[in-house]
Design a protein around this motif. Structure first.
Motif, PDB file in Angstrom:
ATOM      1  N   ARG A  14       0.827  -1.209   0.000  1.00  0.00           N
ATOM      2  CA  ARG A  14       0.000   0.000   0.000  1.00  0.00           C
ATOM      3  C   ARG A  14       0.863   1.262   0.000  1.00  0.00           C
ATOM      4  NH1 ARG A  14      -5.184  -1.207   0.090  1.00  0.00           N
ATOM      5  NH2 ARG A  14      -5.875  -3.214   0.946  1.00  0.00           N
ATOM      6  N   ASP A  15       2.019   1.200   0.652  1.00  0.00           N
ATOM      7  CA  ASP A  15       2.972   2.304   0.540  1.00  0.00           C
ATOM      8  C   ASP A  15       3.368   2.516  -0.917  1.00  0.00           C
ATOM      9  OD1 ASP A  15       3.004   2.649   3.296  1.00  0.00           O
ATOM     10  OD2 ASP A  15       4.970   1.714   3.587  1.00  0.00           O
ATOM     11  N   VAL A  16       3.646   1.429  -1.613  1.00  0.00           N
ATOM     12  CA  VAL A  16       4.073   1.536  -3.014  1.00  0.00           C
ATOM     13  C   VAL A  16       2.935   2.090  -3.871  1.00  0.00           C
ATOM     14  CG1 VAL A  16       4.878   0.259  -5.032  1.00  0.00           C
ATOM     15  CG2 VAL A  16       5.793  -0.278  -2.770  1.00  0.00           C
ATOM     16  N   LEU A  17       1.710   1.704  -3.588  1.00  0.00           N
ATOM     17  CA  LEU A  17       0.571   2.286  -4.302  1.00  0.00           C
ATOM     18  C   LEU A  17       0.525   3.799  -4.102  1.00  0.00           C
ATOM     19  CD1 LEU A  17      -2.452  -0.152  -3.786  1.00  0.00           C
ATOM     20  CD2 LEU A  17      -1.417   0.543  -5.953  1.00  0.00           C
ATOM     21  N   ALA A  18       0.799   4.251  -2.880  1.00  0.00           N
ATOM     22  CA  ALA A  18       0.827   5.693  -2.616  1.00  0.00           C
ATOM     23  C   ALA A  18       1.912   6.376  -3.437  1.00  0.00           C
ATOM     24  CB  ALA A  18       1.031   5.948  -1.129  1.00  0.00           C
ATOM     25  N   VAL A  19       3.048   5.704  -3.591  1.00  0.00           N
ATOM     26  CA  VAL A  19       4.129   6.251  -4.413  1.00  0.00           C
ATOM     27  C   VAL A  19       3.708   6.327  -5.879  1.00  0.00           C
ATOM     28  CG1 VAL A  19       6.434   5.743  -5.325  1.00  0.00           C
ATOM     29  CG2 VAL A  19       6.001   5.610  -2.862  1.00  0.00           C
ATOM     30  N   LEU A  20       3.107   5.267  -6.401  1.00  0.00           N
ATOM     31  CA  LEU A  20       2.644   5.291  -7.788  1.00  0.00           C
ATOM     32  C   LEU A  20       1.630   6.412  -8.006  1.00  0.00           C
ATOM     33  CD1 LEU A  20       2.219   1.486  -8.619  1.00  0.00           C
ATOM     34  CD2 LEU A  20       4.033   3.027  -9.413  1.00  0.00           C
ATOM     35  N   ASP A  21       0.737   6.597  -7.052  1.00  0.00           N
ATOM     36  CA  ASP A  21      -0.238   7.682  -7.161  1.00  0.00           C
ATOM     37  C   ASP A  21       0.465   9.038  -7.176  1.00  0.00           C
ATOM     38  OD1 ASP A  21      -2.331   5.884  -7.228  1.00  0.00           O
ATOM     39  OD2 ASP A  21      -2.847   6.126  -5.102  1.00  0.00           O
ATOM     40  N   ALA A  22       1.427   9.220  -6.268  1.00  0.00           N
ATOM     41  CA  ALA A  22       2.142  10.500  -6.193  1.00  0.00           C
ATOM     42  C   ALA A  22       2.924  10.767  -7.479  1.00  0.00           C
ATOM     43  CB  ALA A  22       3.080  10.503  -4.996  1.00  0.00           C
ATOM     44  N   ALA A  23       3.471   9.709  -8.074  1.00  0.00           N
ATOM     45  CA  ALA A  23       4.239   9.846  -9.321  1.00  0.00           C
ATOM     46  C   ALA A  23       3.340   9.902 -10.553  1.00  0.00           C
ATOM     47  CB  ALA A  23       5.223   8.685  -9.458  1.00  0.00           C
ATOM     48  N   GLU A  24       2.028   9.727 -10.345  1.00  0.00           N
ATOM     49  CA  GLU A  24       1.038   9.739 -11.416  1.00  0.00           C
ATOM     50  C   GLU A  24       1.327   8.663 -12.465  1.00  0.00           C
ATOM     51  OE1 GLU A  24       0.858  13.761 -12.865  1.00  0.00           O
ATOM     52  OE2 GLU A  24      -0.219  14.458 -11.086  1.00  0.00           O
ATOM     53  N   VAL A  25       1.669   7.484 -11.963  1.00  0.00           N
ATOM     54  CA  VAL A  25       1.912   6.331 -12.826  1.00  0.00           C
ATOM     55  C   VAL A  25       0.728   5.378 -12.706  1.00  0.00           C
ATOM     56  CG1 VAL A  25       3.365   4.297 -13.185  1.00  0.00           C
ATOM     57  CG2 VAL A  25       4.417   6.519 -12.723  1.00  0.00           C
ATOM     58  N   ARG A  26       0.005   5.207 -13.796  1.00  0.00           N
ATOM     59  CA  ARG A  26      -1.192   4.376 -13.758  1.00  0.00           C
ATOM     60  C   ARG A  26      -0.845   2.900 -13.734  1.00  0.00           C
ATOM     61  NH1 ARG A  26      -4.281   1.407 -16.892  1.00  0.00           N
ATOM     62  NH2 ARG A  26      -2.932   1.739 -18.706  1.00  0.00           N
ATOM     63  N   GLN A  27       0.165   2.510 -14.516  1.00  0.00           N
ATOM     64  CA  GLN A  27       0.533   1.094 -14.613  1.00  0.00           C
ATOM     65  C   GLN A  27       2.030   0.990 -14.865  1.00  0.00           C
ATOM     66  OE1 GLN A  27      -0.591  -1.443 -18.107  1.00  0.00           O
ATOM     67  NE2 GLN A  27      -1.828  -2.536 -16.596  1.00  0.00           N
ATOM     68  N   ALA A  28       2.645  -0.030 -14.283  1.00  0.00           N
ATOM     69  CA  ALA A  28       4.093  -0.208 -14.419  1.00  0.00           C
ATOM     70  C   ALA A  28       4.430  -1.676 -14.597  1.00  0.00           C
ATOM     71  CB  ALA A  28       4.814   0.335 -13.183  1.00  0.00           C
ATOM     72  N   ASP A  29       5.566  -1.921 -15.230  1.00  0.00           N
ATOM     73  CA  ASP A  29       6.233  -3.204 -15.128  1.00  0.00           C
ATOM     74  C   ASP A  29       7.096  -3.153 -13.875  1.00  0.00           C
ATOM     75  OD1 ASP A  29       5.231  -4.377 -17.511  1.00  0.00           O
ATOM     76  OD2 ASP A  29       6.694  -3.247 -18.691  1.00  0.00           O
ATOM     77  N   VAL A  30       7.224  -4.266 -13.177  1.00  0.00           N
ATOM     78  CA  VAL A  30       7.896  -4.257 -11.877  1.00  0.00           C
ATOM     79  C   VAL A  30       9.096  -5.188 -11.890  1.00  0.00           C
ATOM     80  CG1 VAL A  30       7.633  -4.577  -9.401  1.00  0.00           C
ATOM     81  CG2 VAL A  30       5.682  -3.819 -10.752  1.00  0.00           C
ATOM     82  N   VAL A  31      10.248  -4.660 -11.489  1.00  0.00           N
ATOM     83  CA  VAL A  31      11.424  -5.470 -11.190  1.00  0.00           C
ATOM     84  C   VAL A  31      11.618  -5.402  -9.684  1.00  0.00           C
ATOM     85  CG1 VAL A  31      13.899  -5.796 -11.497  1.00  0.00           C
ATOM     86  CG2 VAL A  31      12.508  -4.985 -13.410  1.00  0.00           C
ATOM     87  N   ALA A  32      11.718  -6.553  -9.041  1.00  0.00           N
ATOM     88  CA  ALA A  32      11.843  -6.568  -7.583  1.00  0.00           C
ATOM     89  C   ALA A  32      12.810  -7.664  -7.168  1.00  0.00           C
ATOM     90  CB  ALA A  32      10.489  -6.786  -6.928  1.00  0.00           C
ATOM     91  N   TYR A  33      13.483  -7.435  -6.035  1.00  0.00           N
ATOM     92  CA  TYR A  33      14.468  -8.394  -5.572  1.00  0.00           C
ATOM     93  C   TYR A  33      14.188  -8.798  -4.140  1.00  0.00           C
ATOM     94  CZ  TYR A  33      18.759 -11.003  -5.416  1.00  0.00           C
ATOM     95  OH  TYR A  33      19.657 -12.033  -5.329  1.00  0.00           O
ATOM     96  N   SER A  34      14.265 -10.106  -3.887  1.00  0.00           N
ATOM     97  CA  SER A  34      14.147 -10.671  -2.540  1.00  0.00           C
ATOM     98  C   SER A  34      12.847 -10.204  -1.878  1.00  0.00           C
ATOM     99  CB  SER A  34      15.392 -10.303  -1.735  1.00  0.00           C
ATOM    100  OG  SER A  34      15.521 -11.101  -0.580  1.00  0.00           O
ATOM    101  N   MET A  35      12.907  -9.564  -0.701  1.00  0.00           N
ATOM    102  CA  MET A  35      11.690  -9.128  -0.032  1.00  0.00           C
ATOM    103  C   MET A  35      10.854  -8.221  -0.914  1.00  0.00           C
ATOM    104  SD  MET A  35      11.218  -7.020   3.567  1.00  0.00           S
ATOM    105  CE  MET A  35      11.518  -5.421   2.790  1.00  0.00           C
TER     106      MET A  35
END
Length: 225
Positions: free
Chosen positions: A81-102
Motif C-alpha cells: 500500500r505504501d508503493v501504491l501511494a508512491v505510484l499515485d504520487a508519481a502519477e503512474v497508472r501502470q508499471a512493469d515491476v522489477v523486484a528483488y528478494s523481499m
C-alpha cells in the motif's frame, strides 16, 4: 526526488518518466530487498541505466534508506500500500515491476491488491517458501548496523501465494542460498525462470543477464524473445 506520505509516514521516491503524450511502454517500478535501498540495489548496479528509455520509479520502502522508520506497518500488504501511494504520487497508472528478494513479496502483494497497476513482474532472489526469520537476521547483520526488528517481525513467515497475480519471470543465482528453490517454484507456476549463473543472493541483482531477461520479458512476454 520527492517524498509522499501514507498514514503519516514519509516515503522517499524518484520518478523519471517519458515525456507526456509520447507513446511508449510502461515505466519500470523497482523494489529493493530487505536491509537495502533504491540506491544500493538499483542505481549502483546499473539498473537505472538499463531502463532509461522506458522511465522508472524507485522508492525506499519504509524502514529503509531515506524513508521514515516507524515501529509498525511492515507487513507485505502495508508495504504494498505504501508503493501504491508512491505510484499515485508519481502519477503512474501502470508499471512493469522489477523486484528483488523481499521486494518480490511486496510486488506480488501489490499485483494482487491492485492488478490494474502491474502489467508484468520480473522477480529475483526468492522462491515460494515462507520468509525465514533467522535468515533475515543474518542478512541484517551482513548489510546494516540498523535494527530492522519491526520489519523482520512483520515479514517473517509470509510467502508467495498462488495463483500468479500478473505475468511473472523468476531469476536467481545458482549459488543463492536464500532462494535455492526459485526454479522449482517457477516451474510449479508454469512461469519462466532465468539462471543468473554462479551468483549468490547478495550479488545476483547486478547481473546483466537479469536486466536483459527482464526487459525481454516486458517487451515480448518471453525470455530471449
Amino acid at each position: 526526488m520527492a517524498f509522499t506520505e501514507r498514514d503519516g509516514v514519509k516515503l522517499w521516491y524518484d520518478a523519471v518518466l517519458p515525456v507526456e503524450g509520447v507513446p511508449g511502454t510502461s515505466p519500470v517500478l523497482l523494489l529493493h530487498g530487505f536491509a537495502s535501498d533504491a540506491e544500493l540495489t538499483w542505481e549502483r548496479t546499473g539498473w537505472l541505466r538499463a531502463v532509461a528509455d522506458r522511465g522508472h520509479v524507485v522508492t525506499d520502502l519504509r524502514g529503509h534508506g531515506r524513508s521514515d522508520r516507524p515501529d509498525t506497518g511492515y507487513t507485505p500488504e502495508d508495504l504494498a500500500r505504501d508503493v501504491l501511494a508512491v505510484l499515485d504520487a508519481a502519477e503512474v497508472r501502470q508499471a512493469d515491476v522489477v523486484a528483488y528478494s523481499m521486494g518480490g513479496l511486496v510486488a506480488w502483494t501489490l499485483a494482487a491488491l491492485a492488478p490494474d497497476r502491474v502489467r508484468a513482474m520480473a522477480l529475483g532472489g526468492l522462491d515460494g517458501r515462507p520468509v525465514d526469520r533467522t535468515t533475515m537476521l543474518e542478512v541484517q547483520r551482513a548489510l546494516t548496523a540498523e535494527d530492522l526488528t519491526p520489519c523482520i517481525d512483520a515479514v517473517a513467515g509470509h510467502h508467495l501465494t498462488p495463483p500468479t497475480p500478473a505475468p511473472v519471470l523468476f531469476a536467481s543465482g545458482d549459488q543463492d542460498e536464500i532462494a535455492p528453490e526459485s526454479r522449482a517454484f517457477a516451474e510449479s507456476l508454469d512461469a519462466p525462470h532465468i539462471s543468473l549463473g554462479r551468483r549468490n543472493h547478495l550479488n545476483a541483482v547486478s547481473s546483466r543477464t537479469f536486466k536483459t531477461a527482464a526487459l525481454d520479458f516486458f517487451n515480448t512476454g518471453a525470455v530471449g524473445g
